[in-house]
Every structure is written in structure tokens, then in C-alpha cells.
Design a protein around this motif. Structure first.
Motif, PDB file in Angstrom:
ATOM      1  N   PHE A 114       9.035  -1.236   3.825  1.00  0.00           N
ATOM      2  CA  PHE A 114      10.232  -1.406   2.990  1.00  0.00           C
ATOM      3  C   PHE A 114       9.864  -1.337   1.519  1.00  0.00           C
ATOM      4  CE2 PHE A 114       8.520  -5.620   3.815  1.00  0.00           C
ATOM      5  CZ  PHE A 114       8.612  -6.272   2.590  1.00  0.00           C
ATOM      6  N   GLN A 115      10.873  -1.159   0.694  1.00  0.00           N
ATOM      7  CA  GLN A 115      10.738  -1.158  -0.751  1.00  0.00           C
ATOM      8  C   GLN A 115      11.397  -2.405  -1.324  1.00  0.00           C
ATOM      9  OE1 GLN A 115       9.058   1.034  -2.516  1.00  0.00           O
ATOM     10  NE2 GLN A 115       8.802   2.760  -1.120  1.00  0.00           N
ATOM     11  N   VAL A 116      10.909  -2.836  -2.470  1.00  0.00           N
ATOM     12  CA  VAL A 116      11.546  -3.925  -3.205  1.00  0.00           C
ATOM     13  C   VAL A 116      12.004  -3.381  -4.546  1.00  0.00           C
ATOM     14  CG1 VAL A 116      11.236  -6.168  -4.313  1.00  0.00           C
ATOM     15  CG2 VAL A 116      10.198  -5.733  -2.080  1.00  0.00           C
ATOM     16  N   THR A 117      13.318  -3.433  -4.799  1.00  0.00           N
ATOM     17  CA  THR A 117      13.906  -2.952  -6.048  1.00  0.00           C
ATOM     18  C   THR A 117      14.659  -4.094  -6.717  1.00  0.00           C
ATOM     19  OG1 THR A 117      16.036  -2.297  -5.090  1.00  0.00           O
ATOM     20  CG2 THR A 117      14.206  -0.721  -4.904  1.00  0.00           C
ATOM     21  N   ASP A 118      15.328  -3.772  -7.832  1.00  0.00           N
ATOM     22  CA  ASP A 118      16.146  -4.781  -8.502  1.00  0.00           C
ATOM     23  C   ASP A 118      17.274  -5.275  -7.603  1.00  0.00           C
ATOM     24  OD1 ASP A 118      14.566  -4.500 -10.716  1.00  0.00           O
ATOM     25  OD2 ASP A 118      15.920  -3.118 -11.754  1.00  0.00           O
ATOM     26  N   GLU A 119      17.643  -4.459  -6.632  1.00  0.00           N
ATOM     27  CA  GLU A 119      18.714  -4.830  -5.707  1.00  0.00           C
ATOM     28  C   GLU A 119      18.199  -5.624  -4.517  1.00  0.00           C
ATOM     29  OE1 GLU A 119      21.804  -4.199  -6.577  1.00  0.00           O
ATOM     30  OE2 GLU A 119      21.021  -3.239  -8.397  1.00  0.00           O
ATOM     31  N   GLY A 120      16.899  -5.753  -4.396  1.00  0.00           N
ATOM     32  CA  GLY A 120      16.334  -6.489  -3.275  1.00  0.00           C
ATOM     33  C   GLY A 120      15.565  -5.579  -2.346  1.00  0.00           C
ATOM     34  N   ILE A 121      15.579  -5.876  -1.054  1.00  0.00           N
ATOM     35  CA  ILE A 121      14.858  -5.093  -0.049  1.00  0.00           C
ATOM     36  C   ILE A 121      15.661  -3.851   0.299  1.00  0.00           C
ATOM     37  CG2 ILE A 121      14.022  -5.072   2.333  1.00  0.00           C
ATOM     38  CD1 ILE A 121      13.324  -7.989   2.028  1.00  0.00           C
ATOM     39  N   GLN A 122      15.019  -2.696   0.196  1.00  0.00           N
ATOM     40  CA  GLN A 122      15.675  -1.421   0.443  1.00  0.00           C
ATOM     41  C   GLN A 122      14.801  -0.545   1.345  1.00  0.00           C
ATOM     42  OE1 GLN A 122      18.743  -0.556  -0.990  1.00  0.00           O
ATOM     43  NE2 GLN A 122      18.869  -2.580  -1.945  1.00  0.00           N
ATOM     44  N   ASP A 123      15.423   0.488   1.897  1.00  0.00           N
ATOM     45  CA  ASP A 123      14.712   1.526   2.656  1.00  0.00           C
ATOM     46  C   ASP A 123      13.803   0.934   3.727  1.00  0.00           C
ATOM     47  OD1 ASP A 123      13.960   4.104   3.349  1.00  0.00           O
ATOM     48  OD2 ASP A 123      12.354   4.224   1.868  1.00  0.00           O
ATOM     49  N   VAL A 124      14.378   0.103   4.573  1.00  0.00           N
ATOM     50  CA  VAL A 124      13.612  -0.528   5.647  1.00  0.00           C
ATOM     51  C   VAL A 124      13.417   0.452   6.799  1.00  0.00           C
ATOM     52  CG1 VAL A 124      13.592  -2.401   7.331  1.00  0.00           C
ATOM     53  CG2 VAL A 124      14.457  -2.819   5.017  1.00  0.00           C
ATOM     54  N   ARG A 125      12.173   0.609   7.235  1.00  0.00           N
ATOM     55  CA  ARG A 125      11.876   1.540   8.334  1.00  0.00           C
ATOM     56  C   ARG A 125      10.932   0.877   9.328  1.00  0.00           C
ATOM     57  NH1 ARG A 125      10.268   7.051   4.950  1.00  0.00           N
ATOM     58  NH2 ARG A 125      12.082   7.062   3.528  1.00  0.00           N
ATOM     59  N   ALA A 126      11.204   1.084  10.595  1.00  0.00           N
ATOM     60  CA  ALA A 126      10.289   0.630  11.641  1.00  0.00           C
ATOM     61  C   ALA A 126       9.166   1.644  11.784  1.00  0.00           C
ATOM     62  CB  ALA A 126      11.033   0.460  12.959  1.00  0.00           C
ATOM     63  N   ILE A 127       7.920   1.203  11.675  1.00  0.00           N
ATOM     64  CA  ILE A 127       6.767   2.089  11.763  1.00  0.00           C
ATOM     65  C   ILE A 127       6.169   2.062  13.156  1.00  0.00           C
ATOM     66  CG2 ILE A 127       4.524   2.647  10.784  1.00  0.00           C
ATOM     67  CD1 ILE A 127       6.863   3.034   8.864  1.00  0.00           C
ATOM     68  N   TYR A 128       5.975   0.869  13.715  1.00  0.00           N
ATOM     69  CA  TYR A 128       5.434   0.729  15.072  1.00  0.00           C
ATOM     70  C   TYR A 128       6.182  -0.363  15.802  1.00  0.00           C
ATOM     71  CZ  TYR A 128       1.554   3.562  13.375  1.00  0.00           C
ATOM     72  OH  TYR A 128       0.804   4.583  12.841  1.00  0.00           O
ATOM     73  N   MET A 146       0.853  -1.188   0.000  1.00  0.00           N
ATOM     74  CA  MET A 146       0.000   0.000   0.000  1.00  0.00           C
ATOM     75  C   MET A 146       0.884   1.232   0.000  1.00  0.00           C
ATOM     76  SD  MET A 146      -1.396  -0.270   3.903  1.00  0.00           S
ATOM     77  CE  MET A 146      -0.294  -0.366   5.308  1.00  0.00           C
ATOM     78  N   ASN A 147       0.355   2.316  -0.501  1.00  0.00           N
ATOM     79  CA  ASN A 147       1.073   3.596  -0.524  1.00  0.00           C
ATOM     80  C   ASN A 147       2.446   3.480  -1.190  1.00  0.00           C
ATOM     81  OD1 ASN A 147      -1.122   4.490   0.927  1.00  0.00           O
ATOM     82  ND2 ASN A 147      -0.052   4.527   2.897  1.00  0.00           N
ATOM     83  N   GLY A 148       2.545   2.616  -2.191  1.00  0.00           N
ATOM     84  CA  GLY A 148       3.796   2.486  -2.938  1.00  0.00           C
ATOM     85  C   GLY A 148       4.905   1.773  -2.197  1.00  0.00           C
ATOM     86  N   ALA A 149       4.571   1.032  -1.139  1.00  0.00           N
ATOM     87  CA  ALA A 149       5.584   0.314  -0.361  1.00  0.00           C
ATOM     88  C   ALA A 149       4.971  -0.957   0.205  1.00  0.00           C
ATOM     89  CB  ALA A 149       6.120   1.198   0.761  1.00  0.00           C
ATOM     90  N   TYR A 150       5.829  -1.789   0.794  1.00  0.00           N
ATOM     91  CA  TYR A 150       5.383  -3.019   1.441  1.00  0.00           C
ATOM     92  C   TYR A 150       5.416  -2.829   2.956  1.00  0.00           C
ATOM     93  CZ  TYR A 150       5.821  -5.207  -3.123  1.00  0.00           C
ATOM     94  OH  TYR A 150       5.674  -5.511  -4.449  1.00  0.00           O
ATOM     95  N   TYR A 151       4.418  -3.383   3.624  1.00  0.00           N
ATOM     96  CA  TYR A 151       4.323  -3.311   5.079  1.00  0.00           C
ATOM     97  C   TYR A 151       4.239  -4.732   5.623  1.00  0.00           C
ATOM     98  CZ  TYR A 151       3.501   1.711   4.766  1.00  0.00           C
ATOM     99  OH  TYR A 151       3.634   3.067   4.521  1.00  0.00           O
TER     100      TYR A 151
END
Length: 384
Positions: free
Chosen positions: A370-384, A352-357
Motif C-alpha cells: 500500500f501507499q501512504v499519502t496525505d489522504e491516508g492509505i491508498q492503492d492497497v494490493r494483495a501480493i501473496y 521498500m520499492n517506494g511502498a509499504y508492505y
């Protein structure tokens, strides 16, 4: 995406259906009780991961796949469909005419959340071990400021909606509660009882205007629809994968006219026809990753969250990916959990919202973006 024919592939990621018979292998038994790693500030044994059956059926592995060229095989007559006549309608519940808001979450942290989703302008979390479902209009809202949609539930695992009705899985009570926005709040307006055993996952399928509800221990998909004039929900069909009856399979992913089921203690991933649940292919997996919570296609790979191994040992919890499910039988896959700074027990993933939760348990943070790109899992952030 059309229905898969013999030799066709799904998403170009190595799923193929080959003619033949099912390869049945040795039997293994799972008798250990699943435990959850201790979260900071909590006592040992205070929680277990949502969805572990009290009685664990024997696990069936497909061990005879050739090592040089693993194959997924298909076998006819693997499903059955039951159509209630007349359709089983939901029980209608009294609705209050008094306007007031739903209460605010009494807790400042989540306790084993199973799912986070967006439906229209609302965000929802099934706060499984607090036995409640939360909602908010803004993802940045602090947990303690989310509002409580439902509390008359026991270990809710999932929620789905069409923008008018919102169906909540009351997992331990084998039922589904229907909510609608009335008089300034969500009210429980209907109830569907007897929805299999421990319903774990639900999806609203817009093309068929149906709710797909998965009974995790019986191999059954309950198809629920809405009467256009009255708005009453009713059970239209029960579709069953006969060979999954008695195994613990936690979720599913709809891909066009097909449904992909993660491995449970049956030790294989299942691909089935969306409309009949006829099995189209099976992809054996090794025991250490057999206890999957979900499987999703993303970025040219299948990403899988692993809740436990075959024996319900949660120390095996991890996240993996594969570009070719045919190789899973040989234990050929990539572990990608190192992308996350905290290693808990990963569960469901939603986009959702252009990212995976992703939800998880056993760590300080329990919801990740987090995001999924050609390089794999990127931009990992803790939300809660």
C-alpha cells in the motif's frame, strides 16, 4: 536527527519529553491464550499468531494521565548496559565447497508470515509457521517458486543483512543464525546462542554498522557487530530497558538517535535513546489497542498495527494511526483498517520499492502492499 532534549519533538508529531516522575497506575492481568482466526480451509486452533508467550506477565497500565492534557513523562536511570569482556564471538559452522542451489519452497501458500523485507537485490519472507525463511530476486515470483534459505529455525520472526551477512532470528530457540552467499546458495556459516528470550525483531543500523536485535520478553537490545578482518560476528553490548523486562513488546523503529517501541502488555509506547536505551518518554494507550505489533512514522502520522488487546484477544486486531501520541491515553486515534478488503491480524510493516508492505494472518491473503499519502492509505494490493 539529534538526540531529543527536554521539550523537543520527534518528527513534529506530538512526541515531547517533560520533566517529572513516571505515573504508575493500576495493574491488570492477561491470562487468556491468544488464538488466530481460522483461515479458509484450515481447522480451528491450527495456528496462533507468532510470538505469544506461554507465560503472560501481568500488564501495567498508566491510568492517571490527566484527561484534559495528557502528558508523556520521562524518568532517569531507566536503562543499563552490559559489555561482554571479552566480546562473545559467534560459533563458526562448517561450510560446504560443493556448488548447488537452495531448494524450492515446498508450499504454495504462506503460513503466518511475520516479515517481508528487501536486502540489496534479494527479497525475504520469514514464513513463521512453516518454520522457514524464503528468498527470491523478484517480488512477482509465485510463493511456490521462492527458494528456501533456512529450515533449521522455529517460528522465525525477522531477518536483516548488510549485503554480506544475513542474520535470521530463530525465535523459539533464542538464537540468531548467520547466513552468507557461498557456492551459489545461502549457507549457515555462524550461530549466536543465548540472544535473550524469544528475539522478535532485528534491524541493521548502517550508521553504527551494528545489528540491533530485540529480545521481546526481557527488554534487552543485543548489539551485534562484525569483525572487519575475519568476518566473524560478535556480541558487543546488551542494552536493557529495565521497566520492560517481563512485558511482551514485539518490535521497534529506529528514528535517528532514538528508538520507538510499540505498546505491549505494558500499555504504553516507549521512546528511548538509541545509544543507551535510556527512556525519554512514555505514551499510555488504552487496553483495546495495547497489543501492538509495530509502530512506524509515515505521511505525518504514526501508523500502528494492533495484534490483540491487553488480554491477547485477537478479535481486537486492527490498524490505527495518530498524529499526536499524547492523545492515545484518551483513546483518540483513527482506525484505518477499513482500507484493507480483508481484515486479518496485521503484523510487521516495512518500506521498500517506494511502498509499504505488511504481513498479516488469518485471511486468504497474508502480504499486502500500500501507499501512504496525505489522504491516508491508498492503492492497497494483495501480493501473496
Amino acid at each position: 536527527m539529534g538526540r531529543m532534549n527536554k521539550g523537543s519533538s520527534v518528527l513534529g508529531l506530538g512526541i515531547r519529553v517533560l520533566a517529572g516522575v513516571c505515573i504508575w497506575g493500576s495493574l491488570a492481568y492477561a491470562e487468556e491464550t491468544e488464538t488466530l482466526p481460522v483461515a479458509p480451509g484450515e481447522q480451528q486452533g491450527s495456528e496462533i499468531l507468532p510470538g505469544v508467550p506461554e507465560e503472560q506477565p501481568e500488564a501495567e497500565t498508566l491510568s492517571d494521565v490527566p484527561a484534559d492534557q495528557p502528558e508523556a513523562v520521562a524518568m532517569p536511570a531507566t536503562s543499563e548496559i552490559y559489555i561482554p569482556d571479552p566480546p562473545r564471538r559467534a560459533v563458526r559452522l562448517p561450510v560446504s565447497d560443493i556448488s548447488y542451489e537452495n531448494p524450492v519452497n515446498p508450499y504454495d501458500r504462506l503460513k503466518v508470515p511475520a516479515q517481508i523485507v528487501r536486502i540489496g537485490d534479494w527479497y525475504f519472507i520469514t514464513d513463521c509457521y512453516h518454520n522457514q525463511v524464503l528468498y527470491t530476486a523478484g517480488m512477482g515470483t509465485a510463493v511456490k517458486d521462492w527458494k528456501v534459505m533456512a529450515t533449521d529455525v522455529e517460528q522465525p520472526h525477522g531477518i536483516a543483512g548488510d549485503g554480506q551477512v544475513y542474520l535470521v532470528l530463530d525465535t523459539e530457540n533464542d538464537r540468531v543464525l548467520v547466513f552468507e552467499w557461498k557456492k551459489g546458495r545461502f549457507q549457515n556459516t555462524q550461530r549466536l546462542d543465548g540472544m535473550g528470550r524469544r528475539p522478535h525483531y532485528i534491524v541493521y543500523d548502517e550508521p553504527t554498522e551494528s545489528f540491533f536485535i530485540w529480545s521481546s520478553l526481557t527488554g534487552e537490545m543485543y548489539i551485534v557487530k562484525k569483525e572487519p578482518e575475519s568476518g566473524v560476528m560478535y556480541l558487543a553490548e546488551i542494552r536493557k530497558i529495565k521497566e520492560l523486562d517481563g512485558f511482551y513488546v514485539r518490535s521497534f523503529t529506529i528514528m535517528g538517535d532514538q528508538i520507538l517501541f510499540p505498546s505491549g502488555n505494558n500499555c504504553y509506547i516507549t521512546l528511548a535513546d538509541k545509544h543507551t536505551l535510556e527512556v525519554q518518554a512514555r505514551f499510555p494507550v488504552t487496553g483495546e489497542v495495547s497489543g501492538m505489533a509495530c509502530i512506524i512514522p509515515a505521511g505525518g502520522y504514526f501508523y500502528m498495527t494492533v495484534s490483540s488487546d491487553l488480554n491477547y484477544n485477537q478479535n481486537a486486531a486492527t490498524m490505527i494511526r495518530s498524529s499526536n501520541l499524547l492523545l492515545m491515553a484518551q483513546g483518540i486515534y483513527e482506525n484505518v483498517y477499513s482500507a484493507f478488503p480483508e481484515k486479518g491480524i496485521p503484523y510487521y510493516i516495512n518500506h521498500m520499492n517506494g511502498a509499504y508492505y505488511m504481513t498479516s494472518a488469518g485471511t486468504r491473503h497474508t502480504v499486502w502492499r500500500f501507499q501512504v499519502t496525505d489522504e491516508g492509505i491508498q492503492d492497497v494490493r494483495a501480493i501473496y
